[in-house]
Design an enzyme around this catalytic site. Sequence first.
Site, PDB file in Angstrom:
ATOM      1  N   TYR A   1       0.845  -1.207   0.000  1.00  0.00           N
ATOM      2  CA  TYR A   1       0.000   0.000   0.000  1.00  0.00           C
ATOM      3  C   TYR A   1       0.879   1.255   0.000  1.00  0.00           C
ATOM      4  O   TYR A   1       1.003   1.939  -0.980  1.00  0.00           O
ATOM      5  CB  TYR A   1      -0.959  -0.009   1.196  1.00  0.00           C
ATOM      6  CG  TYR A   1      -1.925   1.151   1.153  1.00  0.00           C
ATOM      7  CD1 TYR A   1      -3.008   1.130   0.285  1.00  0.00           C
ATOM      8  CD2 TYR A   1      -1.742   2.282   1.957  1.00  0.00           C
ATOM      9  CE1 TYR A   1      -3.895   2.210   0.216  1.00  0.00           C
ATOM     10  CE2 TYR A   1      -2.619   3.355   1.895  1.00  0.00           C
ATOM     11  CZ  TYR A   1      -3.686   3.314   1.029  1.00  0.00           C
ATOM     12  OH  TYR A   1      -4.551   4.377   0.959  1.00  0.00           O
TER      13      TYR A   1
ATOM     14  N   SER B   1      -6.483   1.057  -4.389  1.00  0.00           N
ATOM     15  CA  SER B   1      -6.531   2.499  -4.170  1.00  0.00           C
ATOM     16  C   SER B   1      -5.136   3.095  -4.365  1.00  0.00           C
ATOM     17  O   SER B   1      -4.571   3.000  -5.457  1.00  0.00           O
ATOM     18  CB  SER B   1      -7.101   2.791  -2.782  1.00  0.00           C
ATOM     19  OG  SER B   1      -7.520   4.127  -2.666  1.00  0.00           O
TER      20      SER B   1
ATOM     21  N   ASP C   1     -17.886   3.826  -7.482  1.00  0.00           N
ATOM     22  CA  ASP C   1     -16.728   4.248  -6.690  1.00  0.00           C
ATOM     23  C   ASP C   1     -16.599   5.765  -6.801  1.00  0.00           C
ATOM     24  O   ASP C   1     -16.103   6.282  -7.799  1.00  0.00           O
ATOM     25  CB  ASP C   1     -15.452   3.569  -7.189  1.00  0.00           C
ATOM     26  CG  ASP C   1     -14.261   3.842  -6.274  1.00  0.00           C
ATOM     27  OD1 ASP C   1     -14.378   4.703  -5.382  1.00  0.00           O
ATOM     28  OD2 ASP C   1     -13.216   3.193  -6.447  1.00  0.00           O
TER      29      ASP C   1
ATOM     30  N   HIS D   1     -15.859   1.677  -3.717  1.00  0.00           N
ATOM     31  CA  HIS D   1     -14.425   1.612  -3.445  1.00  0.00           C
ATOM     32  C   HIS D   1     -14.056   0.368  -2.637  1.00  0.00           C
ATOM     33  O   HIS D   1     -12.903  -0.046  -2.631  1.00  0.00           O
ATOM     34  CB  HIS D   1     -13.995   2.881  -2.692  1.00  0.00           C
ATOM     35  CG  HIS D   1     -12.523   3.135  -2.734  1.00  0.00           C
ATOM     36  ND1 HIS D   1     -11.842   3.308  -3.914  1.00  0.00           N
ATOM     37  CD2 HIS D   1     -11.594   3.239  -1.751  1.00  0.00           C
ATOM     38  CE1 HIS D   1     -10.558   3.519  -3.658  1.00  0.00           C
ATOM     39  NE2 HIS D   1     -10.382   3.469  -2.351  1.00  0.00           N
TER      40      HIS D   1
END
Length: 709
Positions: free
Chosen positions: A472, A553, A640, A679
């Site tokens: 991430y 993301s 989203d 999302h």
Amino acid sequence: MVLKYPEARRDESIIDDYHGTKIPDPYAWLEDPDSEETKAFVEAQNELTMPFLEKCAVGTKFHQRLTELYDYPKYSCPYKRGNKYFYFYNKGLQNQDVLYMQDSLQGEARVFFDPNRLSEDGTVALKMARLSEQCECFAYGLSGSGSDWVTVKFMTVADQKELPDTLERVKFSCLSWTHDDRGVFYNCYPRQEGKADGTETTTNLNQKLFYHVIGTSQSEDILVAEFPDHPKWHSSATVSDDGRYVLLSITEGCEPVNRLWYCDLQQLSGGITGILPWVKLVDNFEAQYSYVTNEGSAFTFRTNLLAPRYRLINIDLQSPDPSLWTTLIPEHEKDVLGFVACVNYSFLLVNYLHDVKDVLQLHQLRTGEFLRTLPLAVGTVVGVSSRKKHADFFYQFNSFTTPGIIYHCDLTSETPEPTVFRQVEVKGFDPSDYQTVQVFYPSRDGTKVPMFLVHATGITLDSSHPVFLYGYGGFEASIQPYYNVAYLLFVRHLGGILAVANIRGGGEYGQTWHKGGCLGNKQNGFDDFQCAAEYLIHEKYTTASKLAINGASNGGLLVAACVNQRPELFGCGIAKVGVMDMLKFHKFTIGHAWTTDYGCSDNEEEFHWLIKYSPLHNLPLSSSPAPPYPAMLLLTGDHDDRVVPLHSLKYTATLQHCVGRRPGQRQPLLIRIDTKSGHGAGKPTAKAIQEEAHIFSFIAETLGLSWRD
């Protein structure tokens, strides 16, 4: 394997000027989600992708086994309001968790609120749930199809009678009851032109804070804070433990800093009637201040002021000068101070992050003195239930191989010792079949980066194992051990290894780690991730052709940027809901809040940071020499409204045009666009299982993996 990709019109006339640099944007038309051309593009992509995914060799078995192992009971920590206990529970495969109520911890549990009754397909989710202080009323927020928009409703607790009160246009909101149970503070946005159902791209500005009195219409709600000169500001109201104060935390973007204002509700002789007389305790964006508790005017806050790993400080509202602030628990020399909660009036439950593993301690509130460490295996505290006025507390633990243990501790006993309140076991799953290790590998600049590895017990390091590498690296978010059935199936039935790299940009070692991988240092996080792959290859866990990378993301951005920079290093890339257009992200919905982590192309210096790695703008030209790309699967959802689908759509169109046409490109470059999906938060179980099955079927198909019973 050669695929014929849908033709997508390129408008070569669209050229944007960034500080004198001309940047073409031939697929800008995909930014309109409602145009017939965009809808046709989405349909054509799904008509290519979905049959491919459905025909993957291991797809049926993976979906079946995932459904079987996902079917285990899931509980939250119980929490007490009034004289009742509440907890969330899912029997196993219910699309949404159900809220239960009981008169005591041993009493019969009754369904209190079941979101599954609100939609047949489970796409209406409970996003917010707040019981009033006296447990007379329940405020709850619902979202549809994964959108960030929430509608808040209310019902009585005693007879579960729905009240007519309805709050619309709620997004990124607090929901905080005053202690008289009269009403709640909440945030909402002004009405905007066009729709607001999660499929729009309109930017979110001018959030306001209101107070809603139960039994009145939203049109009568009292505006208590607004910031017309600062349209990007967000606010969140917290009512203090004693009910006397309301604290206002104001942020601009996602940086861990906030202004801190407060209002003494006891001083309002006529009650809440308009903009509150806020006292500006901290009126700058230099540090973060999070409320823990207070004794009268003496407040305790968690802060990163002069403490990148955080500390606890005391501030007396009667003597608010910063020179009089005192440290209650100092910054640790290595570990990051996480959440802190007050329990039984005089104790603090204190969490630390030690090399990405949670530690839980008990301290004295008055002095900050350390009392004891609570029992915890290697893993993560995923839930805590405690209140200052309650003598007991609960905490929930899980890890890569532990689905959930809830502990209960009663501080009124002479020797308080946490006991197992509830432990979940999964049929057909034996944790001893798996081994979890943590390694520290060197990044490009020599920084040591931690990485968790989960694999079958006693494997041989012979470069034969497929690897699923996750990362991430943004917004100070720490990626800690967590239980995921699909990951364990990858290890058990596809012979794989799970790798989770804790790259810079996250919060694993506090703000220093975060700042080392954001803004102008963003490339450090990409280097960390690529070096994780190199380490796994060098140490003979795997080879490049068997290495799949995944992120969502900000992690989707990570995957795409790394594939662009080192396509030969990976066999497969899975990018979920990624931020792909780094030059325009700030123009859509809440994207402007991310400029604190990325920068903004409106600023010339920051434009030059962004253009170097923006996934959309760093794909090779179709005519230039470049190695073939690994298999790529992008995923997004039509609702989203966090990272809007246009990012993935534009990247896919460019990827297929620039790379998909190359004679040497054999691996598929596909996108999966889900409907009634956002999302990620609130996604129904059936959709989550289907998505995971598609992802791992795609990995198995493109890496040449076969099913092992």
